[in-house]
Design a protein around this motif. Structure first.
Motif, short mmCIF file in Angstrom:
data_model
loop_
_atom_site.label_atom_id
_atom_site.label_comp_id
_atom_site.label_asym_id
_atom_site.label_seq_id
_atom_site.Cartn_x
_atom_site.Cartn_y
_atom_site.Cartn_z
N LYS A 148 -3.56 -18.55 0.28
CA LYS A 148 -2.36 -18.53 -0.57
C LYS A 148 -2.11 -17.13 -1.12
CE LYS A 148 -0.83 -20.19 -5.03
NZ LYS A 148 -1.34 -20.73 -6.27
N ILE A 149 -0.87 -16.66 -0.97
CA ILE A 149 -0.50 -15.33 -1.47
C ILE A 149 -0.31 -15.41 -2.99
CG2 ILE A 149 1.31 -13.56 -1.45
CD1 ILE A 149 1.64 -14.20 1.57
N ILE A 150 -0.98 -14.50 -3.69
CA ILE A 150 -0.86 -14.41 -5.14
C ILE A 150 0.24 -13.43 -5.52
CG2 ILE A 150 -2.05 -13.77 -7.28
CD1 ILE A 150 -4.71 -14.48 -5.74
N LEU A 151 0.26 -12.30 -4.81
CA LEU A 151 1.21 -11.24 -5.16
C LEU A 151 1.36 -10.28 -3.99
CD1 LEU A 151 1.56 -9.55 -8.46
CD2 LEU A 151 0.80 -8.03 -6.68
N GLN A 152 2.58 -9.77 -3.81
CA GLN A 152 2.82 -8.72 -2.81
C GLN A 152 3.60 -7.59 -3.45
OE1 GLN A 152 4.65 -11.08 0.46
NE2 GLN A 152 2.84 -10.54 1.65
N LYS A 153 3.29 -6.38 -3.03
CA LYS A 153 4.04 -5.19 -3.45
C LYS A 153 4.36 -4.41 -2.19
CE LYS A 153 2.83 -4.33 -8.18
NZ LYS A 153 4.20 -4.49 -8.59
N GLU A 154 5.58 -3.93 -2.13
CA GLU A 154 5.97 -3.21 -0.91
C GLU A 154 6.36 -1.77 -1.20
OE1 GLU A 154 10.52 -4.46 0.01
OE2 GLU A 154 9.03 -6.01 0.44
N LEU A 155 6.37 -0.99 -0.14
CA LEU A 155 6.81 0.39 -0.21
C LEU A 155 7.56 0.73 1.06
CD1 LEU A 155 4.78 2.12 1.81
CD2 LEU A 155 3.26 1.99 -0.11
N THR A 156 8.39 1.73 0.99
CA THR A 156 9.19 2.16 2.13
C THR A 156 8.51 3.34 2.81
OG1 THR A 156 11.19 1.47 0.98
CG2 THR A 156 11.47 2.98 2.83
N LEU A 157 8.39 3.28 4.12
CA LEU A 157 7.81 4.38 4.88
C LEU A 157 8.84 5.50 4.98
CD1 LEU A 157 6.11 1.84 5.71
CD2 LEU A 157 5.67 3.04 7.83
N ILE A 158 8.35 6.72 4.98
CA ILE A 158 9.24 7.87 5.10
C ILE A 158 9.22 8.38 6.54
CG2 ILE A 158 9.00 8.56 2.68
CD1 ILE A 158 7.04 10.76 3.69
N SER A 159 10.21 9.18 6.88
CA SER A 159 10.27 9.78 8.20
C SER A 159 9.02 10.64 8.41
CB SER A 159 11.53 10.65 8.28
OG SER A 159 11.57 11.32 9.51
N GLY A 160 8.40 10.48 9.57
CA GLY A 160 7.20 11.25 9.87
C GLY A 160 5.92 10.68 9.26
N GLU A 161 6.01 9.47 8.73
CA GLU A 161 4.82 8.84 8.13
C GLU A 161 3.72 8.73 9.18
OE1 GLU A 161 3.48 7.88 4.74
OE2 GLU A 161 5.38 6.79 4.67
N THR A 162 2.50 9.00 8.76
CA THR A 162 1.34 8.84 9.64
C THR A 162 0.47 7.72 9.08
OG1 THR A 162 -0.07 10.38 8.43
CG2 THR A 162 1.35 11.31 10.17
N SER A 163 -0.47 7.27 9.88
CA SER A 163 -1.37 6.22 9.38
C SER A 163 -2.18 6.76 8.20
CB SER A 163 -2.27 5.70 10.49
OG SER A 163 -3.03 6.73 11.06
N GLU A 164 -2.48 8.06 8.20
CA GLU A 164 -3.25 8.66 7.10
C GLU A 164 -2.43 8.71 5.81
OE1 GLU A 164 -2.99 10.18 10.17
OE2 GLU A 164 -5.02 9.75 10.90
N THR A 165 -1.17 9.14 5.91
CA THR A 165 -0.35 9.21 4.68
C THR A 165 -0.06 7.81 4.17
OG1 THR A 165 1.75 9.34 5.91
CG2 THR A 165 0.71 11.43 5.29
N LEU A 166 0.17 6.88 5.09
CA LEU A 166 0.43 5.50 4.68
C LEU A 166 -0.80 4.90 4.01
CD1 LEU A 166 2.26 3.05 4.55
CD2 LEU A 166 1.56 2.48 6.90
N GLU A 167 -1.97 5.18 4.56
CA GLU A 167 -3.20 4.65 3.97
C GLU A 167 -3.36 5.11 2.52
OE1 GLU A 167 -7.84 4.02 5.14
OE2 GLU A 167 -6.92 5.92 5.76
#
Length: 187
Positions: A148-167
């Motif tokens: 069961k999901i308790i809470l979610q928070k989202e963010l928008t990826l930017i142009s040129g996002e990498t897995s490292e910056t997203l992490e």
């Protein structure tokens, strides 16, 4: 005060987050113990530094690790178990008897399941050209990332996002989400 246990396989950054939230009087918890499956986990040093009882439980130290973890949780009257990068599947015996909470570095149900953790999630998000990602705090059941999901928070990826910056962004968001989700659960 509610007793909680933190299970971590490596750094246990969720422990730092919880300690800070308790120190700042945002959460009223007693972090009773830390359990790890990794002999060299840095979380063991953190637990020692904060005078938190810690246990090493894995298949090398114990023939029935899940039973031992269950017993430790019971003996310490833990009501909640927080997974802070714990890399083992939690047994149904534990999920039935304790409220187990996990942070997942994506918006479930997308990018969940066995093998979907850390950089693997972020790489999948980037490779699929997603524009939104985020964090899910959820209860743990017998299936990977299906509780069961308790809470979610989202963010928008930017142009040129990498897995490292997203992490990096996801890790910062996880701290906020974990505290908010626990505050919600404890009401």
């Amino acid at each position: 005060m509610i007793n909680i246990a933190v299970l971590a396989s490596h750094n246990g950054s969720g422990l730092d987050t919880l300690l800070k939230a308790c120190e700042d009087k945002i959460l009223n918890l007693n972090i009773k113990l830390v359990i790890t499956n990794n002999t060299n986990a840095p979380v063991l040093e953190k637990a020692k530094a904060y005078n938190i009882q810690s246990f090493l439980v894995n298949s090398k130290t114990n023939s029935h690790p899940d039973d031992t973890i269950h017993q430790i949780l019971q003996e310490n009257n833990c009501q909640y178990v927080i997974l802070a990068g714990y890399m083992k599947k939690i047994s149904i015996k534990i999920t039935n008897d304790f409220k187990v909470i996990n942070t997942h570095p994506a918006l479930l149900p997308k990018y969940g399941g066995e093998g979907m953790y850390g950089r693997f999630v972020h790489e999948a998000v980037i490779n699929n050209n997603e524009v939104i990602s985020g964090v899910t705090i959820h209860e743990v059941n017998e299936e990977y990332d299906e509780g069961k999901i308790i809470l979610q928070k989202e963010l928008t990826l930017i142009s040129g996002e990498t897995s490292e910056t997203l992490e990096g962004k996801i890790k910062a968001l996880e701290k906020i989400a974990l505290v908010e989700a626990l505050a919600k659960c404890l009401k």
